[in-house]
Motif scaffolding. Structure first.
Motif, PDB file in Angstrom:
ATOM      1  N   ARG A 253      19.277  88.405  53.281  1.00 51.47           N
ATOM      2  CA  ARG A 253      18.411  87.880  53.634  1.00 51.47           C
ATOM      3  C   ARG A 253      17.192  87.442  52.855  1.00 51.47           C
ATOM      4  NH1 ARG A 253      17.064  84.777  58.101  1.00 51.47           N
ATOM      5  NH2 ARG A 253      14.608  84.930  58.339  1.00 51.47           N
ATOM      6  N   ILE A 254      17.335  88.079  51.786  1.00 54.10           N
ATOM      7  CA  ILE A 254      15.784  87.914  50.845  1.00 54.10           C
ATOM      8  C   ILE A 254      15.942  86.485  50.347  1.00 54.10           C
ATOM      9  CG2 ILE A 254      17.003  88.674  48.719  1.00 54.10           C
ATOM     10  CD1 ILE A 254      13.578  89.721  50.118  1.00 54.10           C
ATOM     11  N   PRO A 255      16.752  85.568  50.108  1.00 50.41           N
ATOM     12  CA  PRO A 255      16.647  84.260  49.481  1.00 50.41           C
ATOM     13  C   PRO A 255      15.648  83.347  50.396  1.00 50.41           C
ATOM     14  CG  PRO A 255      18.849  84.844  49.147  1.00 50.41           C
ATOM     15  CD  PRO A 255      18.247  85.997  50.078  1.00 50.41           C
ATOM     16  N   TYR A 256      16.138  83.660  52.020  1.00 49.20           N
ATOM     17  CA  TYR A 256      15.101  83.045  53.032  1.00 49.20           C
ATOM     18  C   TYR A 256      13.662  83.492  52.910  1.00 49.20           C
ATOM     19  CZ  TYR A 256      19.937  81.887  53.834  1.00 49.20           C
ATOM     20  OH  TYR A 256      21.539  81.675  53.649  1.00 49.20           O
ATOM     21  N   THR A 257      13.548  84.801  52.909  1.00 49.31           N
ATOM     22  CA  THR A 257      12.341  85.486  53.079  1.00 49.31           C
ATOM     23  C   THR A 257      11.527  84.967  51.963  1.00 49.31           C
ATOM     24  OG1 THR A 257      13.265  87.341  54.116  1.00 49.31           O
ATOM     25  CG2 THR A 257      11.180  87.728  53.151  1.00 49.31           C
TER      26      THR A 257
ATOM     27  N   ALA B 182       7.110  81.534  49.626  1.00 48.42           N
ATOM     28  CA  ALA B 182       6.754  80.545  48.609  1.00 48.42           C
ATOM     29  C   ALA B 182       5.957  79.500  49.416  1.00 48.42           C
ATOM     30  CB  ALA B 182       7.678  79.922  47.877  1.00 48.42           C
ATOM     31  N   ALA B 183       6.398  79.181  50.732  1.00 51.27           N
ATOM     32  CA  ALA B 183       5.831  78.105  51.324  1.00 51.27           C
ATOM     33  C   ALA B 183       4.311  78.777  52.016  1.00 51.27           C
ATOM     34  CB  ALA B 183       6.577  78.033  52.620  1.00 51.27           C
ATOM     35  N   LEU B 184       4.194  79.977  52.221  1.00 50.72           N
ATOM     36  CA  LEU B 184       3.024  80.394  52.533  1.00 50.72           C
ATOM     37  C   LEU B 184       2.028  80.714  51.278  1.00 50.72           C
ATOM     38  CD1 LEU B 184       3.929  83.431  54.804  1.00 50.72           C
ATOM     39  CD2 LEU B 184       3.055  81.020  55.558  1.00 50.72           C
ATOM     40  N   ALA B 185       2.557  80.883  50.075  1.00 54.40           N
ATOM     41  CA  ALA B 185       1.784  81.018  48.891  1.00 54.40           C
ATOM     42  C   ALA B 185       1.173  79.650  48.392  1.00 54.40           C
ATOM     43  CB  ALA B 185       2.662  81.579  47.950  1.00 54.40           C
ATOM     44  N   ALA B 186       1.957  78.535  48.939  1.00 49.60           N
ATOM     45  CA  ALA B 186       1.495  77.336  48.560  1.00 49.60           C
ATOM     46  C   ALA B 186       0.253  77.025  49.224  1.00 49.60           C
ATOM     47  CB  ALA B 186       2.512  76.221  48.841  1.00 49.60           C
TER      48      ALA B 186
ATOM     49  N   MET C 183      17.628  92.794  43.968  1.00 50.04           N
ATOM     50  CA  MET C 183      16.858  91.352  43.989  1.00 50.04           C
ATOM     51  C   MET C 183      15.530  91.504  44.590  1.00 50.04           C
ATOM     52  SD  MET C 183      19.933  88.755  45.865  1.00 50.04           S
ATOM     53  CE  MET C 183      21.433  88.789  45.450  1.00 50.04           C
ATOM     54  N   LEU C 184      15.180  92.403  45.468  1.00 49.29           N
ATOM     55  CA  LEU C 184      13.930  92.639  46.132  1.00 49.29           C
ATOM     56  C   LEU C 184      13.145  93.373  44.867  1.00 49.29           C
ATOM     57  CD1 LEU C 184      11.866  92.033  48.344  1.00 49.29           C
ATOM     58  CD2 LEU C 184      12.776  94.402  49.429  1.00 49.29           C
ATOM     59  N   SER C 185      13.780  94.379  44.143  1.00 43.42           N
ATOM     60  CA  SER C 185      13.261  95.129  43.335  1.00 43.42           C
ATOM     61  C   SER C 185      12.519  94.251  42.034  1.00 43.42           C
ATOM     62  CB  SER C 185      14.125  96.259  42.761  1.00 43.42           C
ATOM     63  OG  SER C 185      13.473  97.013  41.708  1.00 43.42           O
ATOM     64  N   LEU C 186      13.606  93.345  41.774  1.00 49.48           N
ATOM     65  CA  LEU C 186      13.274  92.293  40.734  1.00 49.48           C
ATOM     66  C   LEU C 186      12.063  91.601  40.998  1.00 49.48           C
ATOM     67  CD1 LEU C 186      16.535  91.233  39.217  1.00 49.48           C
ATOM     68  CD2 LEU C 186      15.123  92.613  38.240  1.00 49.48           C
ATOM     69  N   PHE C 187      12.070  91.080  42.441  1.00 50.52           N
ATOM     70  CA  PHE C 187      11.204  90.152  42.994  1.00 50.52           C
ATOM     71  C   PHE C 187       9.610  90.938  42.941  1.00 50.52           C
ATOM     72  CE2 PHE C 187       8.570  88.882  46.706  1.00 50.52           C
ATOM     73  CZ  PHE C 187       8.371  87.604  46.344  1.00 50.52           C
ATOM     74  N   PHE C 188       9.592  92.093  43.525  1.00 49.70           N
ATOM     75  CA  PHE C 188       8.484  92.638  43.310  1.00 49.70           C
ATOM     76  C   PHE C 188       7.810  92.824  41.966  1.00 49.70           C
ATOM     77  CE2 PHE C 188       9.307  94.897  47.642  1.00 49.70           C
ATOM     78  CZ  PHE C 188       8.332  94.007  48.299  1.00 49.70           C
TER      79      PHE C 188
ATOM     80  N   ALA D  29       7.259  82.316  43.072  1.00 46.80           N
ATOM     81  CA  ALA D  29       7.907  82.441  44.438  1.00 46.80           C
ATOM     82  C   ALA D  29       8.900  81.494  44.271  1.00 46.80           C
ATOM     83  CB  ALA D  29       7.229  82.834  45.655  1.00 46.80           C
ATOM     84  N   ALA D  30       8.442  80.284  44.158  1.00 48.87           N
ATOM     85  CA  ALA D  30       9.275  79.105  44.326  1.00 48.87           C
ATOM     86  C   ALA D  30      10.652  79.034  43.271  1.00 48.87           C
ATOM     87  CB  ALA D  30       8.523  77.838  44.136  1.00 48.87           C
ATOM     88  N   PHE D  31      10.335  79.502  42.010  1.00 52.04           N
ATOM     89  CA  PHE D  31      11.205  79.800  41.115  1.00 52.04           C
ATOM     90  C   PHE D  31      12.390  80.933  41.650  1.00 52.04           C
ATOM     91  CE2 PHE D  31      12.915  82.433  37.484  1.00 52.04           C
ATOM     92  CZ  PHE D  31      13.377  81.715  36.825  1.00 52.04           C
ATOM     93  N   MET D  32      11.853  81.903  42.119  1.00 52.80           N
ATOM     94  CA  MET D  32      12.744  82.969  42.428  1.00 52.80           C
ATOM     95  C   MET D  32      13.548  82.564  43.771  1.00 52.80           C
ATOM     96  SD  MET D  32      12.976  85.777  40.780  1.00 52.80           S
ATOM     97  CE  MET D  32      13.607  86.844  41.983  1.00 52.80           C
ATOM     98  N   ALA D  33      13.000  81.702  44.542  1.00 56.59           N
ATOM     99  CA  ALA D  33      13.853  81.108  45.665  1.00 56.59           C
ATOM    100  C   ALA D  33      14.814  80.230  45.420  1.00 56.59           C
ATOM    101  CB  ALA D  33      12.796  80.377  46.791  1.00 56.59           C
TER     102      ALA D  33
END
Length: 288
Positions: A110-114, A119-123, A177-182, A199-203
């Protein structure tokens, strides 16, 4: 139940908890709501109640039903108690590991979509706490929502600063994946502070990984389909035909009549092959 088991084995659970090491970290990433000491005390209490029952049942079975001598019954009972103890210990140790692995799979799928939504909210210029709170509210997968809600708990309830909370979530997340994102989000927050770019890069990277995973799953399903045709269609038809011809000619296989082997193949072989194929499919589709 928890208070009863803690009253019986709480002190022993505390001593074991101090020596648990890595297993204690695995337990907390598995998503349990109760403390580690309570889990250990519950397991110890369950063993203290079930081990005597297993011992008495095994001894009665060997001495009264099977009519073994008392000494031989005691030896067999002791061996069964050792086997039961090892199986019980394996279950206690393996269950948190399995639960952690299952949570990690759900989060990874699920994490790619989250993160894309993040990223959309951060923009729009939202702060990191507002971003976490919004995702925890709208996320459908409860395992992902729980990880973001735990960040808010660390900040608003436990009083940690944002950097410490991100480091804790990175260390205690069951998903790599989530650990690397955080972890990356923490570094970005310290340096440039542009959450949208990160966030956009990670997405983008996680979406590429998701597409690669889906292609791999499709290839694996194609292989399983070929195995299914071989095990469930071609092989039984070939063996039944050969065994039927041997039965008409009056031959045997290792002293067994072909009719008996056909019966075993139809009753045991084909259902076992079907179960094996289903397990293979479940293991492959769990990555999606």
């Amino acid at each position: 139940m928890s208070s009863f088991s803690y009253a019986i084995a709480g002190q022993l659970a505390k001593r074991l908890s101090r020596r648990a090491g890595v297993f204690k970290d695995i337990y907390y990433t598995a998503g349990f709501s109760e403390p580690f000491d309570a889990y250990l005390s519950r397991c110890i209490t369950a063993y203290l109640f079930t081990a005597p029952a297993v011992t008495i049942t095994a001894f009665v079975l060997h001495s009264l039903i099977l009519r073994y001598p008392p000494l031989f019954s005691a030896i067999l009972t002791f061996l069964l108690l050792i086997i039961y103890s090892l199986l019980f210990l394996a279950f206690v140790l393996y269950y948190p590991v399995y639960r952690r692995y299952a949570r990690g799979l759900k989060i990874d799928s699920r994490i790619p979509y989250t993160i894309s939504y993040f990223a959309a909210l951060a923009a729009a210029g939202m702060g990191i706490e507002a971003l976490m709170e919004r995702i925890a509210e709208v996320e459908d997968v409860k395992e992902v929502a729980r990880e973001f809600a735990l960040f808010l708990t660390d900040v608003k309830v436990l009083g940690f600063d944002v950097l410490t909370a991100l480091e804790r979530r990175s260390r205690m997340s069951p998903s790599i994946m989530l650990s690397l994102f955080f972890a990356g989000l923490r570094d970005t927050y310290i340096t440039v502070g542009n959450l949208y770019e990160y966030a956009a890069f990670m997405a983008r990277r996680l979406m590429e990984l998701k597409r690669y995973t889906l292609r791999s799953v499709l290839n694996s399903i194609s292989m399983v389909a070929e195995v299914y045709i071989t095990l469930m269609v071609a092989a039984p038809l070939m063996f039944v035909t050969m065994l039927a011809i041997m039965g008409m000619l009056g031959g045997t296989i290792a002293g067994f009549p072909p009719q008996l082997i056909i019966l075993i193949l139809l009753i045991v072989g084909i259902p076992t092959s079907a179960i094996a194929v289903l397990l293979m499919l479940d293991g492959i589709l769990s990555r999606v």
